[in-house]
Design an enzyme around this catalytic site. Structure first.
Site, PDB file in Angstrom:
ATOM      1  N   ASP A  13       0.858  -1.386   0.164  1.00  0.00           N
ATOM      2  CA  ASP A  13       0.023  -0.023  -0.138  1.00  0.00           C
ATOM      3  C   ASP A  13       1.026   1.213   0.053  1.00  0.00           C
ATOM      4  O   ASP A  13       0.599   2.264   0.497  1.00  0.00           O
ATOM      5  CB  ASP A  13      -0.964   0.296   1.229  1.00  0.00           C
ATOM      6  CG  ASP A  13      -1.742  -1.043   1.393  1.00  0.00           C
ATOM      7  OD1 ASP A  13      -2.536  -1.508   0.213  1.00  0.00           O
ATOM      8  OD2 ASP A  13      -1.826  -1.883   2.493  1.00  0.00           O
ATOM      9  N   LYS A  16       2.543   2.347  -5.212  1.00  0.00           N
ATOM     10  CA  LYS A  16       3.025   1.775  -6.234  1.00  0.00           C
ATOM     11  C   LYS A  16       2.424   1.919  -7.581  1.00  0.00           C
ATOM     12  O   LYS A  16       2.981   2.029  -8.571  1.00  0.00           O
ATOM     13  CB  LYS A  16       3.309   0.333  -6.057  1.00  0.00           C
ATOM     14  CG  LYS A  16       4.360  -0.197  -4.965  1.00  0.00           C
ATOM     15  CD  LYS A  16       4.521  -1.748  -4.786  1.00  0.00           C
ATOM     16  CE  LYS A  16       3.288  -2.322  -4.578  1.00  0.00           C
ATOM     17  NZ  LYS A  16       2.994  -2.067  -3.150  1.00  0.00           N
ATOM     18  N   GLY A  40      -3.774  -4.332  -4.538  1.00  0.00           N
ATOM     19  CA  GLY A  40      -4.724  -3.243  -5.157  1.00  0.00           C
ATOM     20  C   GLY A  40      -4.036  -2.177  -5.541  1.00  0.00           C
ATOM     21  O   GLY A  40      -3.324  -1.301  -4.614  1.00  0.00           O
ATOM     22  N   HIS A  41      -3.719  -1.662  -6.648  1.00  0.00           N
ATOM     23  CA  HIS A  41      -3.331  -0.724  -7.270  1.00  0.00           C
ATOM     24  C   HIS A  41      -4.243   0.453  -7.395  1.00  0.00           C
ATOM     25  O   HIS A  41      -4.988   0.359  -8.416  1.00  0.00           O
ATOM     26  CB  HIS A  41      -2.231  -0.719  -8.215  1.00  0.00           C
ATOM     27  CG  HIS A  41      -0.982  -1.698  -7.796  1.00  0.00           C
ATOM     28  ND1 HIS A  41       0.003  -2.190  -8.570  1.00  0.00           N
ATOM     29  CD2 HIS A  41      -0.609  -2.066  -6.327  1.00  0.00           C
ATOM     30  CE1 HIS A  41       0.687  -2.961  -7.644  1.00  0.00           C
ATOM     31  NE2 HIS A  41       0.570  -2.790  -6.408  1.00  0.00           N
ATOM     32  N   GLN A 222       2.585  -5.973  -3.274  1.00  0.00           N
ATOM     33  CA  GLN A 222       2.735  -5.974  -1.955  1.00  0.00           C
ATOM     34  C   GLN A 222       3.929  -5.210  -1.397  1.00  0.00           C
ATOM     35  O   GLN A 222       4.402  -4.157  -2.308  1.00  0.00           O
ATOM     36  CB  GLN A 222       2.820  -7.488  -1.514  1.00  0.00           C
ATOM     37  CG  GLN A 222       1.393  -8.084  -1.236  1.00  0.00           C
ATOM     38  CD  GLN A 222       1.143  -8.698  -2.575  1.00  0.00           C
ATOM     39  OE1 GLN A 222       1.765  -9.513  -3.249  1.00  0.00           O
ATOM     40  NE2 GLN A 222      -0.079  -8.789  -3.015  1.00  0.00           N
TER      41      GLN A 222
END
Length: 430
Positions: A13, A16, A40-41, A222
């Site tokens: 988080d 990225k 999740g991006h 991650q």
């Protein structure tokens, strides 16, 4: 053209997705190596928000081809859903621009059922319940279902029967019914029609693109402190998140990558259980969560928040070999009266530790030793960073021996400054 990699340097988080979106504007190929829909991006461009869980963030650039590497675990329904959302978002030629390595592993409803059984126990790890860990386990046990079997129906039937037989004792511990191998086979045959045409040798395609002088960007998932070997085990993800894992998951040699960008927030967050030395369970922690919008892009869970841990960051730099850092969310700290950074730890016996311990159980007992910094005003588009923020950045550069080359605030890609070795910044063209 060089091959550049982007790696998260904390517990995930870090932002990225935004940094990959910024760097991939000129990329011909953007490649993801590992993980699944547990990542999740979030990307915001022109006020529009997109959350990507599987497809690399470069997909929003019209001419970038995006690849999902052999080290990934993929739930077909999630991939289909994401491709459909991207098309609705107006992303051009999504189907032609995404390629998937057939050696990646399938996540089946069975994997998610296994994880639900385990996470119902008192010793739950706090996973995303996406079936990621069980899918990687099935690969390691040689009972996993690679995507390649979608093109070989009879072999797929046999493999499904074997995996179901192995999982049956655990299924019996759960309360929910699971689908039979024949039902699972029928579902996967529906998937094969659209997924098999997307197969590509990701390692070969990436190597050829590099040899032809095209710009290749590798996207990590991650963060380093969640690495299955070097993170705070057992509170880690199921794949390797360090630079070496990135290469393995795609199928590249170390000499092909010229630049590694490590991404870290100006503070720290963590989702789920596990050691987090700088965690703040007070009003400051609540402030960081509220102003930073610290809710997981994948689970929606509130993230645990704390001060930046420079000791853990120094370890991440060592594990990754990053040549530069991208510092994100610097605006979240603006309204605080004082900003702190952990520069050492105090052990239970009073010993001061300068490095993050390799014993993850010891890490859970440490107290951080802080250095304080003056707060700063929010950066702006005039490409001039406040003096207080420059001091903060200069300290991090000295402590980690790594240059901060990108400074980010706010959610939009235009809210990013490029910073040279002398500390001079220039605006990023939106």
């Amino acid at each position: 053209m060089p091959v550049k990699a982007v790696v998260g340097m904390q517990w995930g988080d870090e932002g990225k997705g935004k940094i990959v979106d910024v760097l991939s504007a000129e990329a011909d190929l953007v490649v993801r190596a590992a993980g699944g829909s547990n990542a999740g991006h979030t990307i915001i461009r022109g006020g529009k928000k997109t959350v990507l869980h599987l497809v690399p963030s470069g997909i929003l650039h019209e001419y970038s081809r995006c690849l999902l590497g052999a080290g990934m675990v993929i739930e077909p329904s999630k991939l289909r859903e994401e491709l459909d959302v991207l098309e609705q978002f107006g992303t051009p030629r999504v189907g032609q621009r995404v390629g998937v390595d057939p050696q990646a592993m399938l996540i089946l409803p069975w994997h998610k059922a296994i994880e639900h059984v385990r996470e119902a126990r008192p010793d739950a790890l706090g996973t995303t319940l996406r079936g990621i860990g069980p899918a990687y386990e099935s690969r390691a046990s040689r009972l996993g279902i690679p995507l390649a079997l979608l093109a070989h129906p009879e072999l797929l039937k046999t493999a499904l029967e074997a995996l179901y037989l192995d999982y049956q004792p655990i299924f019996e511990l759960g309360n929910e019914p699971v689908i039979s191998p024949s039902e699972q086979f029928a579902d996967l045959m529906q998937v094969a029609g659209w997924l098999v045409p997307m197969f590509t040798d990701v390692s070969l395609e990436t190597a050829r693109a590099s040899a032809e002088g095209r710009f290749v960007l590798l996207e990590g998932a991650q963060g380093v402190m969640l690495d299955s070997l070097h993170g705070t085990y057992p509170f880690v993800t199921s794949s390797s998140t360090v630079f070496g894992g990135l290469l393995s998951g795609i199928g590249l040699g170390n000499g092909m990558v010229s630049d590694v960008v490590g991404v870290c927030k100006a503070y720290a967050t963590r989702v789920g259980n596990g050691p987090f030395p700088t965690e703040l369970e007070d009003e400051t922690g609540k402030h960081l969560a509220a102003f930073g919008g610290e809710y997981g892009a994948t689970t929606g869970r509130l993230r645990r928040c704390g001060w930046l841990d420079a000791v853990a960051l120094k370890k991440a730099v060592r594990l990754v070999g990053s040549s530069q850092l991208a510092l994100t969310k610097v605006d979240v700290l603006c309204d605080l009266p004082e900003i702190k950074v952990a520069v050492a730890y105090e052990d239970t016996d009073g010993t001061v530790l300068a490095d993050f311990p390799c014993d993850p159980y010891r890490a859970a007992q440490m107290k951080p030793v802080y250095r304080s910094f003056a707060p700063w005003r929010a950066p702006s588009d005039d490409a001039v960073l406040p003096d207080e923020l420059q001091e903060y950045i200069s300290f991090l550069e000295g402590f980690t021996a790594t240059r901060v080359s990108l400074v980010s605030w706010g959610p939009d890609r235009s809210q990013t400054l490029v910073r040279d070795a002398g500390g001079v910044c220039r605006s990023l063209n939106p």
